[in-house]
Design a protein around this motif. Structure first.
Motif, short mmCIF file in Angstrom:
data_model
loop_
_atom_site.label_atom_id
_atom_site.label_comp_id
_atom_site.label_asym_id
_atom_site.label_seq_id
_atom_site.Cartn_x
_atom_site.Cartn_y
_atom_site.Cartn_z
N LYS A 182 28.12 8.34 -2.22
CA LYS A 182 27.86 7.26 -1.25
C LYS A 182 26.90 6.24 -1.83
O LYS A 182 27.04 5.03 -1.60
N LYS B 198 27.74 2.27 -2.28
CA LYS B 198 26.92 1.23 -1.68
C LYS B 198 26.34 0.30 -2.75
O LYS B 198 26.23 -0.91 -2.55
N SER C 161 27.15 -3.63 -2.80
CA SER C 161 26.03 -4.57 -2.69
C SER C 161 26.09 -5.63 -3.78
O SER C 161 25.89 -6.83 -3.53
#
Length: 381
Positions: A204, A208, A212
């Motif tokens: 995860k 992310k 981003s």
């Protein structure tokens, strides 16, 4: 995989890394085929939709029901321009087009149908479907308007070429993305206990982190103990724009190939004005005029009786192929002044209708055109 398994077994903490989602599938490039076909076919369709269909009898245009159907409103749901544009699309894309006349005097383009061919009798069309409605009756060949474009369906003919272009295009996109890719290294603290929960958290975190950087021009990422991220260089920045130009050239090349098959000059399809006049003449001569001839022949055969046609009644298609009177004014003056054509004949060549003016039916000579034998002069013996 044998040697890799041995390495992973030596360090069980690395074996789970194979389960991380670090790859993606290359999408299909079906839009390339649709883009090339739609660009070229719609270009021809827009040209034909500007045509004017004239029913001529005794050198005069007839304003009747067929004139209204062919030029104004073929059916309750389409204008004439929309009708003929779809007509050309079906003809070229599907290699054939079928038009039927309903009991309400509507001209409808069939979406699908079944053709039963006979050797000595007219072919029969059945299972004709328009939108969601299927006609229960059958139509004979002499009751419909039916055209074939060529010997083979265009889309089927070009499937192999499009597959090759799609593979090449996908590879070029991969190269372009790779040149501008954000790359990084994720470091792990080897002393940390890697449980299933920690593995999920790491996955995860990587997702992310990637999201981003990809979706934001400025990205702030918190530093997690035991996990380090370092960004590395992303390829050759000097050639970053080269692959984009190559993609554009590839798409243009694909459209050029389709245009060449359909008889459309490449300069015209791309809007280049360098050889505009030459391209227009070639386009009209080798693409539009043959199509107009094909359509006119079918309309004359189905809408006009043989006896009437031999007496001079016929359907003419006029439109964008006609000459501009202002551009050929000098040539018109010479033709008229030399007595080769009368006024009404010149009007017909310019796409205009004849007028009831006796002066325009006369042949006149306003120049000094005469036989060499009639020239006086010299000495007689």
């Amino acid at each position: 995989m044998g040697w890799l398994s041995d390495v992973l077994k030596r360090n069980s903490e690395l074996e789970w890394m194979l389960d991380l989602d670090l790859t993606y599938e290359t999408s299909q490039r079906a839009y390339l085929k649709k883009m090339a076909l739609e660009t070229c076919i719609n270009f021809i369709g827009r040209t034909i939709s500007q045509s004017d269909f004239r029913i001529v009898k005794n050198s005069k245009r007839q304003l009747d029901d067929w004139h209204y159907l062919l030029n104004v409103r073929p059916n309750t749901d389409q204008s004439a321009a929309d009708f003929w544009q779809k007509f050309i699309y079906e003809l070229i894309h599907e290699n054939e087009v079928l038009v039927i006349l309903t009991d309400n005097n509507d001209l409808l383009i069939a979406d699908s149908f079944t053709r039963i061919e006979y050797a000595v009798y007219p072919d029969v069309f059945k299972d004709i479907t328009v939108k969601d409605y299927t006609f229960q009756r059958s139509f004979k060949m002499d009751e419909v308007i039916y055209l074939k474009y060529n010997n083979e369906k265009l889309t089927k003919f070009m499937d192999g070429m499009f597959d090759d272009f799609a593979n090449l295009f996908s590879r070029m996109i991969e190269v372009s993305l790779r040149k501008n890719q954000i790359r990084g290294l994720v470091g792990l603290d080897s002393n940390q206990q890697l449980t299933e929960e920690n593995r999920n958290k790491l996955q995860k975190f990587i997702d992310k982190l990637f999201s981003s950087f990809r979706n934001n021009s400025i990205a702030l990422v918190p530093k997690v103990k035991g996990i380090e991220y370092d960004e590395v260089a992303s390829g050759d920045s000097k050639n970053s724009g080269q692959s984009v130009d190559e993609l554009t050239k590839l798409k243009k090349s694909l459209i050029d190939d389709v245009a060449n098959i359909l008889g459309i000059p490449n300069a015209l399809i791309h809007g280049e004005l360098s050889d505009y006049e030459t391209s227009i003449k070639a386009y009209l001569k080798f693409c539009i005029n043959p199509l107009n001839k094909k359509i006119a022949d079918e309309l004359n055969a189905k809408l006009i009786e043989k006896e009437d046609y031999l007496k001079g009644e016929k359907i003419q298609i006029r439109g964008i192929a006609e000459l501009n009177p202002l551009e050929v004014a000098d040539a018109v003056d010479k033709l008229r002044a030399s007595g080769v054509y009368n006024g009404n004949e010149i009007r017909e060549k310019l796409g205009d209708e004849r007028v009831d003016n006796p002066a325009l039916d006369e042949y006149v000579i306003t120049k000094n055109y005469q036989s060499a034998k009639s020239v006086e002069g010299g000495e007689s013996e």
